[in-house]
Each structure stands twice: as structure tokens, then as C-alpha cells.
Design a protein around this motif. Structure first.
Motif, PDB file in Angstrom:
ATOM      1  N   LEU A  56       1.979  -2.643   0.625  1.00 36.19           N
ATOM      2  CA  LEU A  56       1.745  -1.233  -0.050  1.00 36.19           C
ATOM      3  C   LEU A  56       0.598  -1.284  -0.972  1.00 36.19           C
ATOM      4  N   LEU A  57       0.378  -2.466  -1.454  1.00 33.32           N
ATOM      5  CA  LEU A  57      -0.628  -2.521  -2.631  1.00 33.32           C
ATOM      6  C   LEU A  57      -2.134  -2.779  -2.088  1.00 33.32           C
ATOM      7  N   GLY A  58      -1.991  -3.703  -1.141  1.00 34.74           N
ATOM      8  CA  GLY A  58      -3.399  -4.430  -0.409  1.00 34.74           C
ATOM      9  C   GLY A  58      -3.683  -5.537  -1.024  1.00 34.74           C
ATOM     10  N   TYR A  59      -3.011  -6.085  -1.900  1.00 34.02           N
ATOM     11  CA  TYR A  59      -3.185  -7.377  -2.527  1.00 34.02           C
ATOM     12  C   TYR A  59      -1.523  -8.156  -3.060  1.00 34.02           C
ATOM     13  N   GLN A 205      -5.218  -6.250   6.950  1.00 34.05           N
ATOM     14  CA  GLN A 205      -5.160  -7.427   6.221  1.00 34.05           C
ATOM     15  C   GLN A 205      -4.788  -7.390   4.807  1.00 34.05           C
ATOM     16  N   VAL A 206      -4.250  -8.359   4.276  1.00 31.16           N
ATOM     17  CA  VAL A 206      -3.856  -8.207   2.755  1.00 31.16           C
ATOM     18  C   VAL A 206      -4.805  -9.188   2.035  1.00 31.16           C
ATOM     19  N   ARG A 207      -5.379  -8.803   0.776  1.00 27.96           N
ATOM     20  CA  ARG A 207      -6.204  -9.596   0.222  1.00 27.96           C
ATOM     21  C   ARG A 207      -5.666 -10.321  -0.611  1.00 27.96           C
ATOM     22  N   GLY A 208      -6.039 -11.230  -1.470  1.00 29.48           N
ATOM     23  CA  GLY A 208      -5.532 -12.295  -2.588  1.00 29.48           C
ATOM     24  C   GLY A 208      -4.895 -11.481  -3.500  1.00 29.48           C
ATOM     25  N   THR A 209      -5.103 -12.090  -4.682  1.00 27.65           N
ATOM     26  CA  THR A 209      -4.451 -11.663  -6.102  1.00 27.65           C
ATOM     27  C   THR A 209      -5.414 -10.786  -6.854  1.00 27.65           C
ATOM     28  N   LEU A 210      -5.065 -10.325  -7.716  1.00 29.35           N
ATOM     29  CA  LEU A 210      -5.896  -9.492  -8.654  1.00 29.35           C
ATOM     30  C   LEU A 210      -6.767 -10.295  -9.490  1.00 29.35           C
ATOM     31  N   ARG A 211      -6.210 -11.384  -9.659  1.00 27.71           N
ATOM     32  CA  ARG A 211      -7.257 -12.505 -10.411  1.00 27.71           C
ATOM     33  C   ARG A 211      -8.245 -12.944  -9.621  1.00 27.71           C
ATOM     34  N   GLU A 212      -8.079 -13.088  -8.060  1.00 30.34           N
ATOM     35  CA  GLU A 212      -9.200 -13.485  -7.283  1.00 30.34           C
ATOM     36  C   GLU A 212     -10.312 -12.370  -7.079  1.00 30.34           C
TER      37      GLU A 212
END
Length: 542
Positions: A56-59, A205-212
Motif C-alpha cells: 500500500l505504501l511502496g516501501y 515491486q516494493v522498495r526498501g525502507t525510508l531510511r534507505e
């Protein structure tokens, strides 16, 4: 903290249903540009609902409060807007944050004509040192209660509230009926849920975290940072005075745009790298410190920045976004505030190309670098409100066309002026030095009495007059002369002899040795001189 009101892309036409406690069937916008067609996805447990959050968020969220709105459609639901804020460190701030987040999600939906009917809440945080997932769940329980109260005040019930921590999840809505064990339910392996399979089938595809994601925009902390700071100091001494000068400012703007274009072509010529971290390192190696310094300082000018913002679509967008990221990473040390312009450009290009996730993060970081940066504030607000970036693109396209037309008009005018100057030069005969032979006086030769010379009189008569072919003045038209002895006695007309002389003096006729025995050559000029140009007063003709 950042607020994500709406994500990009959509799961067009799929139904994601939840069968368990109060049935809701969320579906709708996701952060990806994918389409699952008519494929229906049903979520049957809180575990699947928890697993759906990254899609839902993409990350994969960290340290986040997330609210997802649900809208009813014929007894089934669809996902609507999302809102995200970081979890405040102090519990005293939780009530205010819960109210702010609930209000933003509901009012944002109302502005778009889709007021939420239900809400799902998520609390995501990893355990600190010495904590467990369960202790995190218990510590955040008052925050979950504040969220349910804030949404209830707006007449939008929270039908599910989940805490995700340490690879497990807990539901705050189970009511202690034993549906959730004390140690929590383990999350499924990434990519093994029904929704994950449907997303993979659609190429999502889902990305990593916001930190990344933020790491791609943070200042460098390697040895390059020292070199870059020195280059910025050096460039500042030469560029800043020119930017404050009216003429120099235009020159610096043109130099900045041309340099940016060269670097974009350099980046575009390289082969793509799938790993984002490796791609960023490769881009950093392609950028020299002096080039980065010149661009960072040059793009602080608002007009130059707006020209750079025109690289927002098509083949220009990808290299431009890579360049803005690389330049933002070069804003090191005391130049951290200069990153606001580069982060804003990165956020704008990301939003224009459909990546609202990176757009929001980049624009939020730009406001962190400079809270008063107006361009970032306006774009961040528009992105969060779900506006279409096409309106901004139209303005920038129009400005680009107008500037090109102005340049074309100036070029046409300059060409016309050059052509006119060249035509005048061709029409004008060159004026060279006079010929000395033409200016030399012609001496009469006593040996050739027949010689005839063309002369122009001072009265403007034709040269033909001195040759007998034109009008020859008669003696009556001659100007009277005064004798050197008696200035009151005029010369006698005709014969060339004077009147009576003084008594007692013999009259002996004399002939000038330099006279030519031709009537035409002895004609007096109308101003009293001879044709040779000598004054008449010196001629004593007897």
C-alpha cells in the motif's frame, strides 16, 4: 516527520477483501504504476492485512504511524488515502499527533470528494536495545488509543489497529479474546501472501525502507566531502560576486545550464545499474568536485533553478533526477542549506514522473534544510493534497517555449542588422588616398603654344568652357582690375593695354614671357585671377 496523504499508481479494478472480524474489502491506489486488471484479492486475516502494508505504501515503514482510509463500494471496500507521521519520542506529543494525522486524512479525502468511511491504523517500530516486540506493543498502546479517539471524534471508526514490531504483529482490537497470543503473531515471509503474489504477477515491486531512500539524498561522509567543501569555498569566491552583479548573473545562469546539460549527457551515456546504492556511487564518480560546486552555487538563483526544473519529463527526466540526487549529496559541511534547491528539484522531477514516495521525502528534506524555501513548500503541499502535477508542467513548458521564441527573435534581429550593415558597406565606394599625379599643377610649356588644358573655374563652369567647346566669357564679363600704381583706375576693355599713362613717361609695351598666345589661355577668371590660379593684382599687362 513527513505526511504522506496519497500514494501514486493504482490497483485498478481489483477487490482486496478482508474476511474475519468486521468485513472490509479495501482496494485502490497503491504506490506503483501497475494494474492487476480484474484479479481479485481477499484478505482473510490480520496477518494478511499486516503483510499488505508495504504494497500500500511502496516501501517498508519504520518508526511510523500510518492511517489508511476505506471506502464502501457495494458492501465491499477499497483503499483510499494514506497518512503517515513519525512516532514522536515523547508520549506527551501523542495526542496532538493523533489529532493532526486523523484530521489530515479525513479533510484530505473530503477535498477530493471521498470522505473515509472506515480507517485502519498501523504502528510500526523496531525494538530498542533491551526491548522486545511485546514491550514495544505495550508502550505504544496509549498512542493506538489516542488514534481511535481522534478518528471517532470525526465520526470515522478505526476498525483495525495493528502494531508491527520485530517480525511480529499484534491487534489492539482483539478485545482480549485470545485471538492474538501474548508473543504476537509472526509475519509471513516477504512475498508469500496472496497480495504479494498478485503484485508480483503485475510486475510490482516494493522498495526498501525510508531510511534507505533518504540515504540517497543525504550528504556524503567519505573523503570526497573534504574535497567538495574546498571546491565550494573556491567556487564561491568567484561565482558569488558575479551572481550579485546584474550582467554577471545572466552569464552565470547560462554557464550553469550549459554545465548541467553536459553532465546530464554524461550520466545518460552510462549503462544502467540495478542496485540503487551502486548506481549512486557510480554517479558520484562521474561528477568532479569543481563541477558540482559550480552547479550547487549556480542553482541557488531562483531563475536558473526554474530553468533547470523544465527537465521534468521524457528522456531528460531520468538523467536530471540522478544529477539532482548527486548534487544534494555534495552539499556537505556548512553548505547543507544549499541542498534545499537540489532536493526540491529532485522532489519535483520525482513527482512529475509519478514517484510520489520519493517526491514527498525529497521535498520534506528540502524543508528540513530550509523551512522557508517557498518552492519546496508549495510542491510539498500540492503533492500531499493529491493534485495533478500537469498544471505545473504546463507552466514550465510555456516558459520554455516563450524563452526559445525570445531567443529566436533576438537572433533574427541580429541577423537583419548584420545584413543591413553589410549592404551599406557594399554600396559605399572605398575612399583611398588621392593620386599625387592628379593633384600636381600643370606647367604651361612655352615650346608648345598649341597646348590646351582643361580647367574648372571657381564659378563652377564645365571644364569644356576652358577648351572653347563651351561658353567662353566675353571681355565685358571680365572683372575690372586695379593697377598696383593706382588702385582707382580700371583696366581698359580689350587689347590688353591700359589707359593713358602719366605724362612724361614713355609707353613701352611688354609681353609676359610665360603667356601662351592663345585667347582661351589668357581668359581672366571671374574672381580676378588667371587660369593658372595666380591673383590678377600681380598681372601688369601693358
Amino acid at each position: 516527520m513527513t505526511n504522506h496523504d496519497e500514494m501514486t499508481g493504482s490497483f485498478d479494478n481489483d477487490d482486496v477483501a478482508y474476511e474475519g472480524r468486521p468485513p472490509y474489502a479495501p482496494h485502490g491506489p497503491t504506490p506503483f504504476n501497475g494494474d492487476l486488471g480484474t484479479h481479485q484479492v481477499t484478505l482473510r486475516s490480520p496477518a494478511e492485512l499486516a503483510d499488505a502494508l508495504p504494497y500500500l505504501l511502496g516501501y517498508r515503514p519504520e518508526d511510523s504511524i500510518i492511517l489508511v482510509s476505506l471506502h464502501d463500494r457495494g458492501g465491499r471496500g477499497r483503499f483510499g488515502g494514506r497518512a503517515r507521521l513519525g512516532i514522536p519520542t515523547h508520549a506527551d506529543d501523542w495526542a496532538a499527533v493523533a489529532q493532526q494525522l486523523a484530521h489530515g486524512l479525513v479533510t484530505g479525502g473530503e477535498r477530493r470528494g471521498a470522505r473515509p468511511e472506515q480507517i485502519v491504523a498501523y504502528l510500526c517500530q523496531e525494538p530498542a536495545t533491551g526491548e522486545t516486540g511485546r514491550s514495544v506493543m505495550e508502550r505504544l498502546q496509549p498512542l493506538a488509543h489516542q488514534l481511535r479517539v481522534a478518528c471517532g471524534r470525526l465520526d470515522v471508526p478505526v476498525i483495525e489497529a495493528l502494531c508491527i514490531s520485530d517480525g511480529r504483529f499484534w491487534s489492539y482490537c482483539c478485545g482480549g479474546q485470545g485471538c492474538c497470543p501474548d508473543e504476537g503473531e509472526p509475519m509471513g515471509l516477504p512475498g508469500t501472501s496472496v497480495l504479494a503474489a498478485a503484485a508480483a504477477y503485475a510486475g510490482i515491486q516494493v522498495r526498501g525502507t525510508l531510511r534507505e531512500l533518504r540515504a540517497r539524498l543525504m550528504p556524503l561522509e567519505t573523503a570526497v566531502a573534504v574535497e567538495q567543501e574546498v571546491a565550494l569555498d573556491t567556487a564561491g569566491m568567484s561565482l558569488v560576486p558575479r551572481i550579485f552583479d546584474e550582467t554577471g548573473r545572466v552569464e552565470v545562469a547560462d554557464e550553469t545550464i550549459k554545465l548541467a546539460e553536459r553532465l546530464m549527457h554524461r550520466l545518460a551515456a552510462t549503462a544502467p545499474v540495478p542496485d540503487s546504492a551502486a548506481a549512486d556511487r557510480r554517479d558520484d564518480d562521474l561528477l568532479r568536485a569543481d563541477e558540482a560546486a559550480a552547479l550547487i552555487l549556480g542553482l541557488q538563483d531562483r531563475t536558473t533553478r526554474d530553468r533547470a526544473a523544465e527537465w521534468m519529463e521524457g528522456d531528460e527526466a531520468g538523467p536530471a533526477l540522478r544529477l539532482w540526487r548527486a548534487l544534494a549529496r555534495r552539499c556537505v559541511g556548512p553548505y547543507a542549506e544549499h541542498a534545499a534547491a537540489l532536493l526540491t528539484l529532485a522532489g519535483w522531477v520525482a513527482w512529475s514522473t509519478g514517484d510520489e514516495l520519493e517526491a514527498r521525502e525529497a521535498l520534506a528534506m528540502a524543508l528540513g534544510a530550509d523551512p522557508d524555501y517557498l518552492f519546496a513548500r508549495l510542491l510539498h503541499q500540492a503533492c500531499n493534497e493529491g493534485l495533478d502535477p500537469e498544471s505545473v508542467r504546463r507552466c514550465l513548458r510555456a516558459e520554455r517555449v516563450e524563452r526559445a521564441e525570445r531567443a529566436e527573435r533576438v537572433e533574427r534581429t541580429e541577423r537583419a542588422e548584420r545584413a543591413e550593415r553589410g549592404g551599406r558597406a557594399e554600396r559605399e565606394e572605398p575612399v583611398g588616398p588621392p593620386d599625387p599625379a592628379a593633384l600636381a599643377p600643370v606647367s604651361p610649356s612655352p615650346h608648345v603654344p598649341e597646348q590646351r588644358r582643361r580647367r574648372r573655374t571657381r564659378s563652377g563652369t564645365s571644364p569644356l568652357a576652358a577648351t572653347g567647346e563651351g561658353h567662353v566669357p566675353t571681355p565685358s564679363a571680365r572683372r575690372p582690375r586695379t593697377s598696383a600704381a593706382d588702385g582707382s583706375r580700371p583696366l581698359a576693355a580689350g587689347g590688353g593695354n591700359t589707359g593713358p599713362r602719366t605724362a612724361g613717361k614713355p609707353t613701352t609695351p611688354r609681353r609676359r614671357t610665360d603667356r601662351v598666345d592663345t585667347p582661351e589661355a589668357n581668359v581672366l577668371r571671374t574672381d580676378g585671377g588667371t587660369p593658372e590660379g595666380h591673383p590678377a593684382a600681380g598681372d601688369d599687362v601693358m
